[in-house]
Every structure is written in C-alpha cells, then in structure tokens.
Scaffold this active site. Structure first.
Site, PDB file in Angstrom:
ATOM      1  N   SER A   1       0.840  -1.185   0.000  1.00  0.00           N
ATOM      2  CA  SER A   1       0.000   0.000   0.000  1.00  0.00           C
ATOM      3  C   SER A   1       0.882   1.244   0.000  1.00  0.00           C
ATOM      4  CB  SER A   1      -0.920   0.003   1.230  1.00  0.00           C
ATOM      5  OG  SER A   1      -1.850   1.073   1.154  1.00  0.00           O
ATOM      6  N   ASP A   2       0.382   2.294  -0.606  1.00  0.00           N
ATOM      7  CA  ASP A   2       1.102   3.561  -0.614  1.00  0.00           C
ATOM      8  C   ASP A   2       0.092   4.694  -0.679  1.00  0.00           C
ATOM      9  OD1 ASP A   2       3.957   4.680  -0.806  1.00  0.00           O
ATOM     10  OD2 ASP A   2       2.846   5.847  -2.297  1.00  0.00           O
ATOM     11  N   GLN A   3       0.478   5.821  -0.111  1.00  0.00           N
ATOM     12  CA  GLN A   3      -0.396   6.988  -0.108  1.00  0.00           C
ATOM     13  C   GLN A   3       0.381   8.209  -0.560  1.00  0.00           C
ATOM     14  OE1 GLN A   3      -1.687   9.183   3.601  1.00  0.00           O
ATOM     15  NE2 GLN A   3      -3.630   8.233   3.043  1.00  0.00           N
TER      16      GLN A   3
ATOM     17  N   ALA B   1      -3.379   3.707  -2.501  1.00  0.00           N
ATOM     18  CA  ALA B   1      -3.484   2.541  -3.370  1.00  0.00           C
ATOM     19  C   ALA B   1      -3.167   1.295  -2.557  1.00  0.00           C
ATOM     20  CB  ALA B   1      -2.510   2.656  -4.537  1.00  0.00           C
TER      21      ALA B   1
END
Length: 194
Positions: free
Chosen positions: A70-72, A107
């Site tokens: 996950s990444d933001q 994501a």
C-alpha cells in the site's frame, strides 16, 4: 482448503493497526523500495505503482503468500505533500494546506505470490482543511508529532480538528490502508471476511 500466509509489506504502525481490525493472522516485513516519484509521474500513478512494487518486492521471500502493498500520496493537483520528517516541514505543509482541499490517494495491491495474480485499487479521499492560525498549527505539530504522515495530519487523532470535512468511499484509506477495497480483494482470493 489451503490458506496462504498473509503478509503486510509495510512496517507502518498505522497500516498494521488497520489490518488488525480484520481479525486475520498476518506477518509484516519491510519492502526495500525507492519511494521517489518517477519523472513526470502523477501523484495517483506514484501511489499505485508503489503499492504494486512494495507487494512484489517481498514475493521472493514468501513464495506461497498473499502479500499486501500500500502507498499513499497527498496532493493538490501535482503538488505533493510527503512525510515531513521534521517539525519545521510539518508546520510549512500545514500552513500551505490551510483553507484548501487536499486529496489523499491511497493505493492497495494484493499480490498472490503463488499464482502471480495481483489486484490493485486506488481510493481517493479529499480533506478540506479549515483556515488554521499559526498558533493552531504549531500546537498541533507539537502535540501530535505527525512527522511520519503524508500531509502532516493524523485524521485518526487530533488532526481531525484541523478539518472542515472529508469526502471519500473509505475512511480507512485516509489513514493509509483502504480496508473496504482490501476486504473485497481478500474475499476474491477465498479468505473469509467476516
């Protein structure tokens, strides 16, 4: 039925706490991924690429697992608000975001390392920051120390007081791991939730 190991490719305490809400047994590991955006890459594309790269980066160590990456990226148009790292940068970010709407694009990727199948979903949440005074910004940064959060605000804590409103399909996306999307992905892999 075979139940694969569940791996969270992150050492983020926020993502770990969110994943614990689902009541599943999982392990965490650090993905060694360069998080710098590519030249000309949009904030949305950065978040989605990094979610996939994080999941795939640890696949060699876990050949029969479901791996969550996950990444933001917090952004206003193409202007990014990364993890500030210092109180001075957090203050400058909040000063810049005061009275404006910021998009937090999170994501999540679920990669099945046994089959090579991956699922990816991006979940945007917009947050409208109220007009903040310098004293409010400084008090907030001193009290909550949001130095490891994109956009310098923790909506799950005192940072909620900085906002006028939030809009999005999944409030957990703002914290860093969209659990509604992830639950859908896990069910597609045969994991029972609830």
């Amino acid at each position: 039925m075979h139940t694969p190991r569940l791996i969270l490719a992150s050492t983020s305490v926020y993502r770990r706490e969110l994943l614990e809400r689902l009541g599943l047994s999982f392990e965490t590991t650090r993905p060694e991924v360069d998080e710098a955006p590519l030249n000309g890459e949009s904030p949305v594309a950065t978040a989605e690429r990094l979610a996939v790269e994080k999941a795939r980066a640890v696949a060699g160590r876990f050949p029969d697992a479901l791996i969550i990456g996950s990444d933001q990226v917090a952004h206003r148009g193409n202007e990014r608000f990364d993890k500030p790292g210092t109180a001075e940068r957090a203050i400058a970010q909040l000063r810049s975001m005061s009275g404006d709407t910021i998009t937090f694009h999170t994501a999540v990727c679920l990669f099945n390392s046994r089959t090579g199948y991956s699922q990816l979903e991006g979940v945007p949440v917009t947050a409208r920051f109220r007009k903040l005074t310098e004293a409010e910004i400084r008090r907030y940064v001193e009290r909550e120390q949001p130095l490891d959060c994109a956009g310098s605000a923790k909506s799950e804590g005192l940072g909620i007081s900085l906002l006028d409103h939030m809009r999005g399909d999944d409030p957990t996306a703002l914290i860093g791991l969209p659990l509604i999307a992830l639950s859908r992905m896990l069910r597609a892999e045969g994991i029972q939730i609830p």
